[in-house]
Design a protein around this motif. Structure first.
Motif, PDB file in Angstrom:
ATOM      1  N   GLU A 114     -69.488  60.151 -75.008  1.00 43.28           N
ATOM      2  CA  GLU A 114     -68.637  58.977 -75.247  1.00 43.28           C
ATOM      3  C   GLU A 114     -67.287  59.132 -74.559  1.00 43.28           C
ATOM      4  N   MET A 115     -66.717  60.332 -74.628  1.00 44.04           N
ATOM      5  CA  MET A 115     -65.429  60.566 -73.977  1.00 44.04           C
ATOM      6  C   MET A 115     -65.561  60.442 -72.463  1.00 44.04           C
ATOM      7  N   GLY A 116     -66.670  60.925 -71.922  1.00 40.37           N
ATOM      8  CA  GLY A 116     -66.914  60.799 -70.481  1.00 40.37           C
ATOM      9  C   GLY A 116     -67.059  59.344 -70.071  1.00 40.37           C
ATOM     10  N   GLU A 117     -67.790  58.569 -70.874  1.00 37.05           N
ATOM     11  CA  GLU A 117     -67.943  57.137 -70.575  1.00 37.05           C
ATOM     12  C   GLU A 117     -66.605  56.425 -70.648  1.00 37.05           C
ATOM     13  N   GLU A 118     -65.801  56.779 -71.647  1.00 33.15           N
ATOM     14  CA  GLU A 118     -64.485  56.167 -71.791  1.00 33.15           C
ATOM     15  C   GLU A 118     -63.588  56.537 -70.601  1.00 33.15           C
ATOM     16  N   GLY A 123     -72.314  66.778 -78.310  1.00 34.49           N
ATOM     17  CA  GLY A 123     -72.819  66.214 -77.060  1.00 34.49           C
ATOM     18  C   GLY A 123     -72.577  64.722 -76.982  1.00 34.49           C
ATOM     19  N   ASN A 124     -72.798  64.019 -78.086  1.00 32.90           N
ATOM     20  CA  ASN A 124     -72.545  62.571 -78.117  1.00 32.90           C
ATOM     21  C   ASN A 124     -71.064  62.258 -77.944  1.00 32.90           C
ATOM     22  N   GLU A 125     -70.210  63.048 -78.606  1.00 35.78           N
ATOM     23  CA  GLU A 125     -68.769  62.830 -78.478  1.00 35.78           C
ATOM     24  C   GLU A 125     -68.317  63.072 -77.044  1.00 35.78           C
ATOM     25  N   VAL A 126     -68.837  64.120 -76.432  1.00 35.49           N
ATOM     26  CA  VAL A 126     -68.495  64.411 -75.041  1.00 35.49           C
ATOM     27  C   VAL A 126     -68.982  63.284 -74.141  1.00 35.49           C
TER      28      VAL A 126
END
Length: 162
Positions: free
Chosen positions: A29-33, A24-27
């Motif tokens: 972070e990827m969404g924010e990026e 969830g955190n990786e997703v």
């Protein structure tokens, strides 16, 4: 033994929760990026549009200056030499007409700015395309103004030399 099974079950559940949390955190972070990349691209697009319009304004200013000099030269050569002028006074209408065309270009540029200033109220299915067409047409009109000015300069040079 039963206690060990319960501990393993609890540890497996904790591990599953941690994996889900990490994913969830990786997703996130990827969404924010991705959002930051999209915002950067939008900002660059807006800057490019502003630079294009600023460049067109500067080109039009230079064309106004050259055209003003052409009007003066055409009037001057319509009176010089007195006995056999290089031009008829009617030739002055060409650079004067070009000046009016340049004024029309400035008015057209203002309508583009006016349309862009209403960007927050745009219907994105139609107004974005309309804006692109307006800029494309303005670019073609500016190129035409360049060609007309160059032709007027070449005509003046040709008449002076021959």
């Amino acid at each position: 033994m039963n206690n060990s099974k319960e501990t393993n079950t609890i540890l497996n559940k904790i591990l599953e929760i941690l994996v889900k949390y990490q994913v969830g955190n990786e997703v996130k972070e990827m969404g924010e990026e991705a959002d930051s990349l999209i915002k950067k691209a939008e900002r660059q697009g807006e800057e490019a549009t502003k630079k294009l319009q600023t460049t067109l304004d500067r080109i039009h200013d230079k064309l106004f200056t050259v055209n003003s000099v052409l009007i003066a030269l055409y009037v001057g050569f319509a009176k010089f030499p007195e006995d056999n002028p290089l031009f008829s006074l009617w030739f002055v209408l060409f650079p004067v007409s070009n000046m009016f065309y340049l004024i029309y270009l400035e008015i057209s540029q203002m309508s583009i700015f006016r349309h862009e200033s209403q960007r927050m109220k745009w219907n994105f299915s139609t107004d974005v395309e309309k804006f692109g067409k307006m800029i494309s047409r303005q670019t073609l009109k500016s190129i035409l103004a360049w060609f007309i000015t160059i032709i007027l300069v070449l005509f003046l040079a040709f008449r002076m030399i021959f």
